[in-house]
Design a protein around this motif. Structure first.
Motif, mmCIF file in Angstrom:
data_model
loop_
_atom_site.group_PDB
_atom_site.id
_atom_site.type_symbol
_atom_site.label_atom_id
_atom_site.label_comp_id
_atom_site.label_asym_id
_atom_site.label_seq_id
_atom_site.Cartn_x
_atom_site.Cartn_y
_atom_site.Cartn_z
ATOM 1 N N VAL A 82 -72.142 9.740 34.530
ATOM 2 C CA VAL A 82 -71.753 10.746 35.521
ATOM 3 C C VAL A 82 -70.587 10.200 36.326
ATOM 4 C CG1 VAL A 82 -72.485 12.076 37.529
ATOM 5 C CG2 VAL A 82 -74.102 11.672 35.660
ATOM 6 N N ASN A 83 -69.486 10.934 36.309
ATOM 7 C CA ASN A 83 -68.288 10.560 37.047
ATOM 8 C C ASN A 83 -68.399 11.150 38.453
ATOM 9 O OD1 ASN A 83 -65.726 10.205 38.098
ATOM 10 N ND2 ASN A 83 -64.684 10.761 36.205
ATOM 11 N N ASN A 84 -68.422 10.289 39.468
ATOM 12 C CA ASN A 84 -68.585 10.720 40.850
ATOM 13 C C ASN A 84 -67.268 10.759 41.617
ATOM 14 O OD1 ASN A 84 -71.499 10.906 40.756
ATOM 15 N ND2 ASN A 84 -71.446 8.686 40.539
ATOM 16 N N SER A 85 -66.148 10.683 40.917
ATOM 17 C CA SER A 85 -64.839 10.665 41.578
ATOM 18 C C SER A 85 -64.129 12.002 41.363
ATOM 19 C CB SER A 85 -63.995 9.515 41.044
ATOM 20 O OG SER A 85 -63.612 9.787 39.711
ATOM 21 N N THR A 86 -62.894 12.069 41.757
ATOM 22 C CA THR A 86 -62.089 13.279 41.561
ATOM 23 C C THR A 86 -61.039 13.083 40.473
ATOM 24 O OG1 THR A 86 -60.572 12.596 43.314
ATOM 25 C CG2 THR A 86 -62.397 14.044 43.953
ATOM 26 N N VAL A 118 -64.573 22.584 37.784
ATOM 27 C CA VAL A 118 -65.436 23.310 38.709
ATOM 28 C C VAL A 118 -64.634 24.456 39.299
ATOM 29 C CG1 VAL A 118 -66.784 23.166 40.831
ATOM 30 C CG2 VAL A 118 -66.727 21.218 39.269
ATOM 31 N N ILE A 119 -65.042 25.652 39.007
ATOM 32 C CA ILE A 119 -64.375 26.820 39.578
ATOM 33 C C ILE A 119 -65.079 27.126 40.890
ATOM 34 C CG2 ILE A 119 -63.825 29.253 39.267
ATOM 35 C CD1 ILE A 119 -63.855 28.711 36.233
ATOM 36 N N GLN A 120 -64.373 26.911 41.997
ATOM 37 C CA GLN A 120 -64.968 27.143 43.307
ATOM 38 C C GLN A 120 -64.993 28.630 43.646
ATOM 39 O OE1 GLN A 120 -62.544 24.614 45.740
ATOM 40 N NE2 GLN A 120 -63.706 22.789 45.205
ATOM 41 N N LEU A 142 -59.749 24.233 40.626
ATOM 42 C CA LEU A 142 -59.601 23.344 39.470
ATOM 43 C C LEU A 142 -58.739 22.149 39.849
ATOM 44 C CD1 LEU A 142 -59.037 26.043 36.717
ATOM 45 C CD2 LEU A 142 -61.146 24.816 37.260
ATOM 46 N N TYR A 143 -58.864 21.084 39.068
ATOM 47 C CA TYR A 143 -58.120 19.857 39.351
ATOM 48 C C TYR A 143 -56.655 20.025 38.967
ATOM 49 C CZ TYR A 143 -62.770 17.946 39.779
ATOM 50 O OH TYR A 143 -64.058 17.717 40.166
ATOM 51 N N SER A 145 -52.879 19.100 37.698
ATOM 52 C CA SER A 145 -52.331 18.270 36.604
ATOM 53 C C SER A 145 -53.295 18.153 35.432
ATOM 54 C CB SER A 145 -51.955 16.871 37.109
ATOM 55 O OG SER A 145 -51.034 16.967 38.165
ATOM 56 N N ARG A 146 -54.191 19.084 35.284
ATOM 57 C CA ARG A 146 -55.113 19.090 34.148
ATOM 58 C C ARG A 146 -54.790 20.284 33.278
ATOM 59 N NH1 ARG A 146 -60.134 16.242 34.498
ATOM 60 N NH2 ARG A 146 -60.199 17.054 32.399
ATOM 61 N N ILE A 147 -55.078 20.185 32.014
ATOM 62 C CA ILE A 147 -54.879 21.287 31.090
ATOM 63 C C ILE A 147 -56.241 21.911 30.818
ATOM 64 C CG2 ILE A 147 -54.157 21.917 28.761
ATOM 65 C CD1 ILE A 147 -52.193 19.527 28.892
ATOM 66 N N TYR A 148 -56.320 23.211 30.989
ATOM 67 C CA TYR A 148 -57.567 23.938 30.786
ATOM 68 C C TYR A 148 -57.377 24.989 29.708
ATOM 69 C CZ TYR A 148 -58.947 21.868 35.230
ATOM 70 O OH TYR A 148 -59.252 20.986 36.221
#
Length: 161
Positions: A82-86, A118-120, A142-143, A145-148
């Motif tokens: 589990v990644n707990n960072s951003t 995560v879509i807020q 969404l984060y 600089s990410r590709i979705y």
């Protein structure tokens, strides 16, 4: 200086056993990625399948939980990471195999623990209009600089962008 003796002893036969060194194979290779919250499924095998014992452990990463930091002898790495960072984080595993008292080379596995999007919130703008009309949906949270990849159905047919 070389010395020679005039006396020669009786011939002796000596038996020498040369044991093979195990070469560990890692399913999926040494560079892998997994989504945060997903269990690994890495299998270890060797060129000496019935005689190799494994030893593996993960180095500590303060951004990730679930990595086994205590040495394990299992032939499968199934840690639930589990990644707990951003941001994506990497967990490093050290793997060795031993057979007949011979230890093989140390293998390093690098596992990228990728964040799940995560879509807020989302804002629809006429997305259910007739087939000839246009609409849009804005996804927030969404984060950067990410590709979705966004998947949807148009007239009952799955599509993605």
């Amino acid at each position: 200086m070389l010395f020679r003796s005039r006396c020669q002893g009786s011939q002796q036969n000596i038996s020498v056993t040369i044991n093979p060194v195990p070469v560990v194979s890692i399913s999926g290779g040494t560079s892998q990625s997994v989504c945060s919250g997903t269990a690994l499924n890495i299998f270890l095998s060797s060129n000496i399948p019935t005689s190799t014992t494994y030893s593996w452990f993960a180095l500590s990463n303060s951004n990730v939980t679930g990595e086994s930091q205590v040495a394990s002898s299992a032939n499968r790495i199934a840690d639930l990471l589990v990644n707990n960072s951003t941001f994506n984080s990497t967990v490093i595993y050290s793997v060795t195999g031993t057979a007949f008292g011979c230890r093989g080379e140390n293998n390093i596995i690098s596992v990228s623990v990728d964040l799940k999007p995560v879509i807020q919130s989302f804002t629809p703008a006429n997305p259910t209009a007739c087939a000839t009309a246009t609409g849009s949906i804005t996804l927030n949270g969404l984060y950067p600089s990410r590709i979705y990849t966004v998947s949807y159905k148009k007239n009952g047919v799955a599509e993605s962008i």
